[in-house]
Scaffold this active site. Sequence first.
Site, PDB file in Angstrom:
ATOM      1  N   GLY A 264     -51.395  29.641 -31.718  1.00  0.00           N
ATOM      2  CA  GLY A 264     -50.800  28.510 -32.419  1.00  0.00           C
ATOM      3  C   GLY A 264     -49.848  29.015 -33.484  1.00  0.00           C
ATOM      4  N   ALA A 265     -50.289  30.036 -34.203  1.00  0.00           N
ATOM      5  CA  ALA A 265     -49.488  30.583 -35.292  1.00  0.00           C
ATOM      6  C   ALA A 265     -50.087  31.921 -35.691  1.00  0.00           C
ATOM      7  CB  ALA A 265     -49.497  29.627 -36.475  1.00  0.00           C
ATOM      8  N   MET A 266     -49.332  32.667 -36.510  1.00  0.00           N
ATOM      9  CA  MET A 266     -49.779  34.013 -36.871  1.00  0.00           C
ATOM     10  C   MET A 266     -49.434  34.318 -38.330  1.00  0.00           C
ATOM     11  SD  MET A 266     -51.259  36.760 -35.982  1.00  0.00           S
ATOM     12  CE  MET A 266     -51.494  38.060 -37.187  1.00  0.00           C
ATOM     13  N   GLU A 267     -50.403  34.896 -39.006  1.00  0.00           N
ATOM     14  CA  GLU A 267     -50.357  35.037 -40.461  1.00  0.00           C
ATOM     15  C   GLU A 267     -49.658  36.290 -40.972  1.00  0.00           C
ATOM     16  OE1 GLU A 267     -53.247  35.259 -38.577  1.00  0.00           O
ATOM     17  OE2 GLU A 267     -54.531  36.849 -39.340  1.00  0.00           O
ATOM     18  N   ASN A 268     -48.754  36.909 -40.214  1.00  0.00           N
ATOM     19  CA  ASN A 268     -48.058  38.120 -40.667  1.00  0.00           C
ATOM     20  C   ASN A 268     -47.689  38.037 -42.145  1.00  0.00           C
ATOM     21  OD1 ASN A 268     -47.721  38.696 -37.764  1.00  0.00           O
ATOM     22  ND2 ASN A 268     -46.285  36.999 -37.913  1.00  0.00           N
ATOM     23  N   GLU A 301     -52.721  29.512 -41.962  1.00  0.00           N
ATOM     24  CA  GLU A 301     -51.988  30.786 -41.964  1.00  0.00           C
ATOM     25  C   GLU A 301     -51.709  31.241 -43.395  1.00  0.00           C
ATOM     26  OE1 GLU A 301     -52.156  32.113 -39.194  1.00  0.00           O
ATOM     27  OE2 GLU A 301     -52.538  30.288 -38.042  1.00  0.00           O
TER      28      GLU A 301
HETATM   29  N1  SER Z   1     -54.721  35.163 -36.386  1.00  0.00           N
HETATM   30  C1  SER Z   1     -54.060  34.010 -35.839  1.00  0.00           C
HETATM   31  C2  SER Z   1     -54.591  32.771 -36.464  1.00  0.00           C
HETATM   32  O1  SER Z   1     -55.706  32.731 -36.839  1.00  0.00           O
HETATM   33  C3  SER Z   1     -54.211  33.956 -34.349  1.00  0.00           C
HETATM   34  O2  SER Z   1     -55.221  33.133 -33.900  1.00  0.00           O
HETATM   35  O3  SER Z   1     -53.915  31.802 -36.606  1.00  0.00           O
HETATM   36 ZN    ZN Z   2     -56.585  32.479 -38.325  1.00  0.00          ZN
END
Ligand code: SER
Ligand code: ZN
Length: 726
Positions: A264-268, A301
């Site tokens: 869904g999304a990524m916390e870089n 995120e």
């Molecule tokens: N680490 C990412 C998140 O938690 C992928 O699932 O959104």
């Molecule tokens: Zn997450």
Amino acid sequence: MRDAETATVRLSEYTPPAYLIDEVALVISLEPEATLVAARSHVRRTGDTPAPLVLNGERLELQSIAIDGTLLTTDKYQLEPGKLIILDPPVQFRLDIVTRISPATNTHLEGLYMSAGRFCTQCEAEGFRAITYMLDRPDVLARYAVRIEADKAAYPTLLSNGNMTESGDMEGDRHFAVWVDPHPKPSYLFALCAGEYESIHDTFVTKSGRIVALGIYVDPGDSERARYAMDSLKRAMKWDEEAFQREYDLDLFNIVAVRDFNFGAMENKGLNIFNSSLILADAETATDADFEAIEAVVGHEYFHNWTGNRITCRDWFQLCLKEGLTVYREQEFSADQRSRPVQRIKDVKRLRARQFGEDAGPLAHPVRPSSYQKIDNFYTATVYEKGGEVIRMLKRLIGADAFARGMQLYFERRDGTASTVEDFIACFEEASGQDLSGFMNWYDQAGTPALTARGSYDDEARTYCLTVSQLTQPTPGQTEKNSLPIPLHIGLIATDGARLRTTVEGESAPREEHALVLSDARTTFNFANVEAPPIPAILRHFSAPVTLNDGLTIEQRLSQMAHDPDPFTRWEAGQSIARAIMLSGADMHASALAAALGRELDRAQEDPAFAALALRMPDLSELILAAPMPDPEALFGARETLRREVATELRARLEAIARAKGDASFSPDAGAAGLRALKSAALDLLASLGEEAGDVFEIAFATAANMTEAVAALEALGASGSPAFD
Ligand code: SER
Ligand code: ZN
């Protein structure tokens, strides 16, 4: 030969890395089919004895390797599937590796790839190794400096983690940008985006007065639809300061929306990447559920910045350390932004629908698994949703104050480290003074505990004994199950609704609600000063992720529905009654259920979103799971019959709600969304009346002022069988 992928990895076999990399400088020269990645790492051995350096790498074309400026000849290293082994490296050295990759043909949606003509990355869990050779494991934390070079016209915006320190033009119509992230991070948090975007910008002033520049980058033409995401981000930043004293730590926070994105999304760090569907919304194209999801995921995120990024995981077995905790934080954020009871009920519905099934099936696994072949398969409802429930239980077991102290201790003590669940729990043992070793079973044992509760009332002694037992069925690989410490929030009411103030052994003063713990397989709780035969609510607020057989009668549940002070208990009672009627044809109670739902309508203005949830009968899929010998057609019929009966009895009020004009000017906020949810639920129930319902759906559709209203009216029109649907 895919050895690297099929070998089983075990938690018990964890060994610290033989080498650490403290600094990584990357020069990434972007070309769709031939991107050059020059990686310079500062490497040092951790142990006393010489050891080969084993780097991870996938789908890379190695161009050169040098140690302290000297090129390595082929006898000094080995290439194996998934690995680059440097045979006899010095204790400490500068490592230069150049690789070539082809983002345009990378269809893994992992590593560096292209989506709609733009470059983007996804490195969790093990994608960085498809960009360059690296100690690609979360316990190797490095400071990253990244120079991105690209064609200026095709890729005018160049983004990575941290702060941009330099940018400029190069020869051949190219340009560059240098990004420096001062916070050491594991490779899975690396990110890069490059391309042509449209963006919106704002600022956030942190509680200590620092100004953070916020940006959201989307496809050209989409930027106005990112406004709600920006608003959500600012509310999330503020909330984390208030609820967890967490302040943001860079000068920049950017989000990029990408069309092709697996997660869904990524916390870089400093550069969150989202699937576009979780960023873009407006009244014409998105429903309230979409807005709600955007708010939740933007929050999620962002909250990872502390729970995941500043404090990361030692190994992937600890995934719940960041995910369960962040899910919990996200749920609390949503609860504070919207209706807390509704949030809780939605979270419970989601847990039951997704996680309970996992626990009951062949893929059952603990919140912290003990082995895996591909970590990608463990991004599950158990790790995320049950992981969140475990945190919620921890707070219930040690109390809100000790929980808050434990969290602060965790942030102070573990900041900048790659931690384990044990490190986390140790902070709460210290803050609470409690031994939490039994609690660790919640992390290591799979399965949903089944609770059975039966009580008996002594009206002479005015006492009530409630015996509660727990049983967890065996799951694959775990035949023996321990008893778990299960928080029970118990409240007793009388049949007339009076809230009984009672005392339980060990408590000093009488209370209306008791925070008790079932630790053994079976425990009897003795309540004193019980002035009337009680109806017990044993799992108020859904205090633990368990199933409960409490043996209450429909009449008792009707009293709960009418009088229990806990909204979750009232909702649960209504659902149980509806289920019982539909499954066992106890139709004589349908009218009483309708009356009880009528009372929810009477108080709907307090929390319209809650009334909306109460009106929704259990889904067909839920009935099929609950029936011993499910006959879908018969269940569908029983469900429609009950809905029709309720709709008939409440018709005038439902119509008034369904015919009420919505606000012409759309606001996605919780209050307005709650009113729309109630209207949608009323339309849905009225649809069971079929053509008898008249023109209510057509009018609702014709007057719909936004996507939420239009979809609800259209669904009702379809369900009612109206010819107007065509
Ligand atoms: N680490 C990412 C998140 O938690 C992928 O699932 O959104
Ligand atoms: Zn997450």
